[in-house]
Design a protein around this motif. Structure first.
Motif, PDB file in Angstrom:
ATOM      1  N   VAL A  31     -21.682  -1.736  31.436  1.00 52.80           N
ATOM      2  CA  VAL A  31     -20.292  -0.610  30.913  1.00 52.80           C
ATOM      3  C   VAL A  31     -20.883   0.899  30.460  1.00 52.80           C
ATOM      4  N   LEU A  32     -22.834   1.236  31.195  1.00 54.49           N
ATOM      5  CA  LEU A  32     -23.102   2.306  30.531  1.00 54.49           C
ATOM      6  C   LEU A  32     -22.698   3.239  31.914  1.00 54.49           C
ATOM      7  N   GLN A 151     -18.019   6.793  21.518  1.00 53.15           N
ATOM      8  CA  GLN A 151     -18.146   6.687  23.036  1.00 53.15           C
ATOM      9  C   GLN A 151     -16.330   6.435  23.761  1.00 53.15           C
ATOM     10  N   ILE A 152     -16.033   6.386  22.707  1.00 51.95           N
ATOM     11  CA  ILE A 152     -14.922   5.739  23.442  1.00 51.95           C
ATOM     12  C   ILE A 152     -13.577   7.109  22.945  1.00 51.95           C
ATOM     13  N   ARG A 153     -13.308   7.213  24.488  1.00 55.31           N
ATOM     14  CA  ARG A 153     -12.763   8.945  24.303  1.00 55.31           C
ATOM     15  C   ARG A 153     -11.018   8.671  24.510  1.00 55.31           C
ATOM     16  N   ILE A 166     -16.081  -0.797  27.373  1.00 50.58           N
ATOM     17  CA  ILE A 166     -16.151  -0.581  25.679  1.00 50.58           C
ATOM     18  C   ILE A 166     -15.274  -1.741  25.157  1.00 50.58           C
ATOM     19  N   GLY A 167     -15.216  -1.126  25.093  1.00 51.81           N
ATOM     20  CA  GLY A 167     -13.665  -2.396  23.353  1.00 51.81           C
ATOM     21  C   GLY A 167     -14.293  -3.915  23.721  1.00 51.81           C
ATOM     22  N   GLU A 168     -14.413  -3.823  25.345  1.00 50.25           N
ATOM     23  CA  GLU A 168     -14.374  -5.461  25.273  1.00 50.25           C
ATOM     24  C   GLU A 168     -16.256  -5.906  24.537  1.00 50.25           C
TER      25      GLU A 168
END
Length: 349
Positions: A31-32, A151-153, A166-168
């Motif tokens: 994810v990163l 971090q969700i943009r 990120i959501g997962e």
């Protein structure tokens, strides 16, 4: 940049290591890497330093046979390197001298700064660096969870794809109780549990305890142990077999999911002490090798609840029947290996 799915494909469970920890480490790294700046942002969040870029590696083999869970190499605006090593813990405990070995390795590396991070659920390590060239930090997974949410943009297609990953990952952390959301309802439930429910669960376990202690060998050099709603017996054979039973509030598999059912599972295991691992014959296919992480690896066999019988609105008899039937099956398998007389002792309180 390594594909997220390719990174997970390379993951392999390794004997003696927690598969949950290793899998999550790979997922987090993937994810990163999905967003160009996220690795550098993560390194900044960990250390408080500004970085223009960073790379991430997992399961990095280094000198001395050590394997680092996660390795970050970051660059500042002056192109100086900064090294960050993360030791990730989910179910296992801190290894003996583990952090000291990692510190020694870091101290030998050429870098502007060197940081060792112990990342755990709730525990804190009391480790203290022996050199001022290595900084040490305690971090917790719920802090990572909160950072990831930030971090969700809302942005272009590339950011949208990163947001999905990120959501997962956030949903996985929620399923594994890695976040921390404590509200009034949670506290009310906790008070009700401690005040009434826990005492009734202990009554069930104490009934099983009374029956189990008939099997304990005298002078076996062991004693009963208990922690909340989990009991361990004294030795029931001269070669250090003992019983372990209790309620499981976190079970999540194809047969039982405590979160969805809103009911704890139960288990009854036969474990070994320090003696060479014995072999038990005659147990049914319900008795399996332990499905837990390495902290449970001394189980010989364990039986888990798959169906709960009810008596009216009470589940008491269903749980008790499971424990006592498991005990009888374990006794039959142990057979004449049992020796000595019943041990003494009081019911845990």
């Amino acid at each position: 940049m390594t594909s997220f799915l390719e990174r997970l494909f390379k993951y392999q469970a390794t004997e003696g290591r927690s598969p949950q920890e290793d899998f999550f480490t790979e997922a987090l790294a993937g994810v990163l890497e999905a967003h160009p700046q996220m690795v550098a942002d993560f390194a900044k969040w960990l250390t408080g330093r500004e970085f223009k870029s960073a790379d991430v590696a997992t399961q990095k083999g280094v000198s001395g046979g050590n394997r680092l869970d996660m390795w970050l190499k970051a660059q500042d605006d002056d192109d100086r390197n900064h090294l960050i090593v993360l030791e990730n813990k989910l179910g296992s405990k801190e290894g003996r001298d583990q952090l000291r070995r990692y510190e020694c390795y870091l101290a030998r590396q050429k870098a502007e700064s060197r940081t060792l991070v112990y990342l755990s659920m709730h525990e804190r390590s009391d480790f203290q660096p022996s050199t001022n060239s290595v900084s040490f930090l305690n971090r917790h997974w719920f802090e990572v969870y909160n950072w990831l949410k930030d971090q969700i943009r809302v942005g272009g297609d590339g950011e949208a794809r990163a947001n999905v990953l990120i959501g997962e990952l956030l949903r996985l952390m929620e399923a594994w109780d890695m976040e921390m959301h404590l509200g009034a309802h949670d506290l009310a439930s906790a008070v009700a549990y401690k005040g009434r429910v826990e005492s009734q669960l202990l009554q069930i376990l104490n009934t099983v305890w009374e029956e189990c202690r008939k099997d304990c060998v005298s002078g076996g050099g062991s004693r009963w142990a208990y922690n909340d709603v989990y009991y361990q017996s004294a030795y029931v054979t001269d070669d250090h077999l003992y019983y372990d039973f209790g309620f499981d509030f976190k079970r999540d598999d194809g047969q039982w999911t405590a979160r969805d059912l809103q009911l704890p599972s139960a288990y009854f295991g036969v474990r070994r002490g320090d003696a060479e691992k014995p072999v038990l014959n005659g147990l049914s296919e319900e008795w399996v090798k332990p499905p837990w992480t390495t902290t449970w690896n001394t189980y010989e066999r364990v039986r888990q609840l798959v169906a709960l019988k009810t008596s009216g609105s009470s589940l008491h008899e269903g749980y008790l029947d499971f424990f006592l039937s498991s005990l009888e099956q374990a006794r039959a398998a142990i057979g004449n290996r049992r020796a000595g007389k019943a041990c003494s002792g009081e019911i845990p309180s």
